[in-house]
Design a protein around this motif. Sequence first.
Motif, PDB file in Angstrom:
ATOM      1  N   THR A  67      33.498 -56.453  41.542  1.00 54.95           N
ATOM      2  CA  THR A  67      33.180 -57.741  42.170  1.00 54.95           C
ATOM      3  C   THR A  67      31.704 -57.810  42.590  1.00 54.95           C
ATOM      4  O   THR A  67      31.146 -58.895  42.733  1.00 54.95           O
ATOM      5  CB  THR A  67      34.102 -57.948  43.395  1.00 54.95           C
ATOM      6  N   ARG A  68      31.088 -56.631  42.766  1.00 56.92           N
ATOM      7  CA  ARG A  68      29.668 -56.588  43.165  1.00 56.92           C
ATOM      8  C   ARG A  68      28.789 -57.357  42.189  1.00 56.92           C
ATOM      9  O   ARG A  68      27.867 -58.063  42.594  1.00 56.92           O
ATOM     10  CB  ARG A  68      29.175 -55.127  43.223  1.00 56.92           C
ATOM     11  N   GLU A  69      29.105 -57.212  40.913  1.00 57.91           N
ATOM     12  CA  GLU A  69      28.316 -57.849  39.856  1.00 57.91           C
ATOM     13  C   GLU A  69      28.343 -59.377  40.013  1.00 57.91           C
ATOM     14  O   GLU A  69      27.313 -60.047  39.882  1.00 57.91           O
ATOM     15  CB  GLU A  69      28.937 -57.432  38.514  1.00 57.91           C
ATOM     16  N   MET A  70      29.534 -59.907  40.343  1.00 59.20           N
ATOM     17  CA  MET A  70      29.662 -61.355  40.536  1.00 59.20           C
ATOM     18  C   MET A  70      28.852 -61.807  41.755  1.00 59.20           C
ATOM     19  O   MET A  70      28.213 -62.865  41.739  1.00 59.20           O
ATOM     20  CB  MET A  70      31.130 -61.719  40.722  1.00 59.20           C
ATOM     21  N   LEU A  71      28.875 -60.992  42.819  1.00 61.04           N
ATOM     22  CA  LEU A  71      28.131 -61.359  44.029  1.00 61.04           C
ATOM     23  C   LEU A  71      26.629 -61.293  43.783  1.00 61.04           C
ATOM     24  O   LEU A  71      25.870 -62.096  44.322  1.00 61.04           O
ATOM     25  CB  LEU A  71      28.557 -60.460  45.196  1.00 61.04           C
ATOM     26  N   LEU A  75      23.844 -64.245  44.337  1.00 61.98           N
ATOM     27  CA  LEU A  75      22.530 -64.087  44.984  1.00 61.98           C
ATOM     28  C   LEU A  75      21.423 -64.587  44.054  1.00 61.98           C
ATOM     29  O   LEU A  75      20.476 -65.241  44.491  1.00 61.98           O
ATOM     30  CB  LEU A  75      22.291 -62.618  45.349  1.00 61.98           C
ATOM     31  N   ALA A  76      21.586 -64.319  42.762  1.00 64.04           N
ATOM     32  CA  ALA A  76      20.597 -64.775  41.778  1.00 64.04           C
ATOM     33  C   ALA A  76      20.575 -66.305  41.697  1.00 64.04           C
ATOM     34  O   ALA A  76      19.532 -66.912  41.499  1.00 64.04           O
ATOM     35  CB  ALA A  76      20.911 -64.176  40.407  1.00 64.04           C
ATOM     36  N   LEU A  77      21.733 -66.920  41.901  1.00 59.12           N
ATOM     37  CA  LEU A  77      21.809 -68.385  41.857  1.00 59.12           C
ATOM     38  C   LEU A  77      21.135 -69.012  43.067  1.00 59.12           C
ATOM     39  O   LEU A  77      20.647 -70.141  43.003  1.00 59.12           O
ATOM     40  CB  LEU A  77      23.279 -68.839  41.809  1.00 59.12           C
ATOM     41  N   GLY A  78      21.127 -68.279  44.194  1.00 59.53           N
ATOM     42  CA  GLY A  78      20.450 -68.844  45.372  1.00 59.53           C
ATOM     43  C   GLY A  78      21.114 -68.563  46.708  1.00 59.53           C
ATOM     44  O   GLY A  78      20.617 -69.033  47.741  1.00 59.53           O
ATOM     45  N   ALA A  79      22.231 -67.814  46.714  1.00 59.77           N
ATOM     46  CA  ALA A  79      22.830 -67.446  48.002  1.00 59.77           C
ATOM     47  C   ALA A  79      21.852 -66.541  48.740  1.00 59.77           C
ATOM     48  O   ALA A  79      21.104 -65.786  48.126  1.00 59.77           O
ATOM     49  CB  ALA A  79      24.156 -66.731  47.787  1.00 59.77           C
ATOM     50  N   ASP A  80      21.850 -66.628  50.083  1.00 54.60           N
ATOM     51  CA  ASP A  80      20.906 -65.830  50.869  1.00 54.60           C
ATOM     52  C   ASP A  80      21.407 -64.418  51.088  1.00 54.60           C
ATOM     53  O   ASP A  80      20.618 -63.489  51.195  1.00 54.60           O
ATOM     54  CB  ASP A  80      20.664 -66.511  52.219  1.00 54.60           C
ATOM     55  N   SER A  81      22.698 -64.268  51.202  1.00 52.18           N
ATOM     56  CA  SER A  81      23.278 -62.936  51.360  1.00 52.18           C
ATOM     57  C   SER A  81      24.685 -62.959  50.798  1.00 52.18           C
ATOM     58  O   SER A  81      25.237 -64.028  50.524  1.00 52.18           O
ATOM     59  CB  SER A  81      23.294 -62.530  52.843  1.00 52.18           C
ATOM     60  N   ALA A  82      25.230 -61.750  50.605  1.00 51.90           N
ATOM     61  CA  ALA A  82      26.578 -61.671  50.036  1.00 51.90           C
ATOM     62  C   ALA A  82      27.368 -60.595  50.762  1.00 51.90           C
ATOM     63  O   ALA A  82      26.798 -59.628  51.278  1.00 51.90           O
ATOM     64  CB  ALA A  82      26.510 -61.377  48.546  1.00 51.90           C
ATOM     65  N   VAL A  83      28.675 -60.793  50.796  1.00 51.39           N
ATOM     66  CA  VAL A  83      29.569 -59.852  51.472  1.00 51.39           C
ATOM     67  C   VAL A  83      30.741 -59.551  50.553  1.00 51.39           C
ATOM     68  O   VAL A  83      31.406 -60.463  50.048  1.00 51.39           O
ATOM     69  CB  VAL A  83      30.109 -60.449  52.794  1.00 51.39           C
ATOM     70  N   LEU A  84      30.974 -58.255  50.333  1.00 48.02           N
ATOM     71  CA  LEU A  84      32.150 -57.836  49.572  1.00 48.02           C
ATOM     72  C   LEU A  84      33.160 -57.249  50.545  1.00 48.02           C
ATOM     73  O   LEU A  84      32.855 -56.277  51.251  1.00 48.02           O
ATOM     74  CB  LEU A  84      31.758 -56.796  48.513  1.00 48.02           C
ATOM     75  N   ILE A  85      34.332 -57.864  50.607  1.00 52.45           N
ATOM     76  CA  ILE A  85      35.407 -57.321  51.436  1.00 52.45           C
ATOM     77  C   ILE A  85      36.305 -56.517  50.509  1.00 52.45           C
ATOM     78  O   ILE A  85      36.974 -57.077  49.642  1.00 52.45           O
ATOM     79  CB  ILE A  85      36.207 -58.445  52.133  1.00 52.45           C
TER      80      ILE A  85
END
Lengths: 249, 319
Positions: A67-71, A75-85
């Motif tokens: 799932t890290r790859e999707m997150l 981030l590349a699209l423009g999210a400021d941060s990401a969280v993997l639960i």
Amino acid sequence: MKILVALKQVPDTETKIKVAADGRSLDPIDVKWITNPYDENAMEEALRIKEAQGAEVVAVSVGGERTREMLRNALALGADSAVLIRALETGDPLSVARHLAAYAQGKGFDLLLLGHMGFGGDNGAVGPMLAELLGLAQATVVTRLELGEGCFRAEREAEGGTEVIEGSLPAVITTQRGLNEPRYPTLKGIIGAKKKPLEELEGTATEAAISISAIALPPARPEGRKLEGNAAAQAAALLQLLREEAKVI
Amino acid sequence: MILVFCELKEGKLRKPSAEALSEARRLADAAGVRVGAIVAGADCSGAEDAARYGADLILKAEAPSLAAYSSDGFTTLLAEAVQAKGASVFLASATALGRDMAPRLAARLGVGYAADVTGLGLMEGRLRALRPLYAGKALATCDFATPVQVATTRPNVFPVTESPRAPALEALPAPLSDFKAVVKELLAKAGGRTELAEAEIIVAGGRGMKDGANFKLLEDLAEALGGVVGASRAAVDAGWGLPHAMQVGQTGKVVSPSLYIACGISGTVQHVAGMGGSRVIVAINKDPEAPIFKLASYGIVGDLFEVVPMLTACLGGRH
């Protein structure tokens, strides 16, 4: 404005479905994993709001290592941060909603965006469940969204027409194709993503409220028949068969 | 008790609700339990219609605050009813409203939810649900682990059965009206047509239609058959001005009509996922190798621009 976008990694929608040896899950061999198509609309909507009025966008997913790859892509699209639960996929939407709610609780999100349904599980349940667990307003299967001061107006497809829903923020909105046209990441975005934070949390195991005990492929359709002759003969033969054999008209 | 949320339209039960109620009656008879129907709104006239499909008890929540649907408001109403009646199973049809409300209700109650089920069984109080996964490319058997169980039934799958009762009637108190989100209006679409997902007959067009204007041919045929018109993703994405709401397929509507007529549709995996559950499939395509023919009950290799108007004409013109 603070926006949470919940994403799910799903098999490519063109995947040929094979049942795994356990008889209750998808055989992961040859499966290409993608971002759930409806979640792309959720992400795009968040980015458009960010561009129009400024917002902090956090991408979150419940899943495993891949799932890290999707997150990273989020981030590349423009999210400021990401969280993997980190949690095992159980096929129970309530446990996914509980993971997301536990994360989002008290963090001050004004808007929580998700695709209206995860391809594969096809429940369409996590959005409404998340709204309930957080005690927020919801609008599902949304094709148009407008935000006001502490409120929203959403349009959704329903029987007989388009429903207009008005509610208060914070809210959970689940997105449908047609809401917007999702973008692709730019090279600059991909490079920039490497410097953005991707946090990992351990999900707390919860008992599944529902579980899949077996998966089967649908039964094959019986062999059909081709109708011969010119258009007039074919049309006449078809209508006769639909009336007398199939009895559907 | 099995509680069934029922939607009313023009003083009658909507067909998807009659289907859910009929299925509840079958489950209840096998398990020896009672069936309760819940209706909610500002005007619940017609609620008694639920007795026709086997409701032992009709719960009416009639209040001005329930005139428009609210996810959180209806959840409160239904959660209180489930608890007051000690219901072990809650069913609604998988309509736009049902799919918005039922998962929220399940979360309120902290119980399991199965969406869009196509088969149900009830054994010793435990519900077992059959439901499509991967847009119908697989079928799952789901078991609940919670004492209360919530499911939505896919429209057009469960048969409507009349089994009239003399039901008890009970009024439910309406929840307070400080709802977080409410349906404000319905922007009706032209003609007030049947929803694709509930249609008995669908005439659909694909890339082979060549242009959006040619969908008129399909509308004429659909009208002659009493059906509605759908489209493949290829057609919706072609820039012909067809709305996404018409799209049948994996990322569009999943439909299971009695009759699906695919015109100029090749039959991609994506499309088949949305209509493969149709009872009778007719394919009209000029390419004899089109994959749709593998699925078709009746195949016509030919020019749809000749065959479709011919069908309409044989049916007696537009009417």
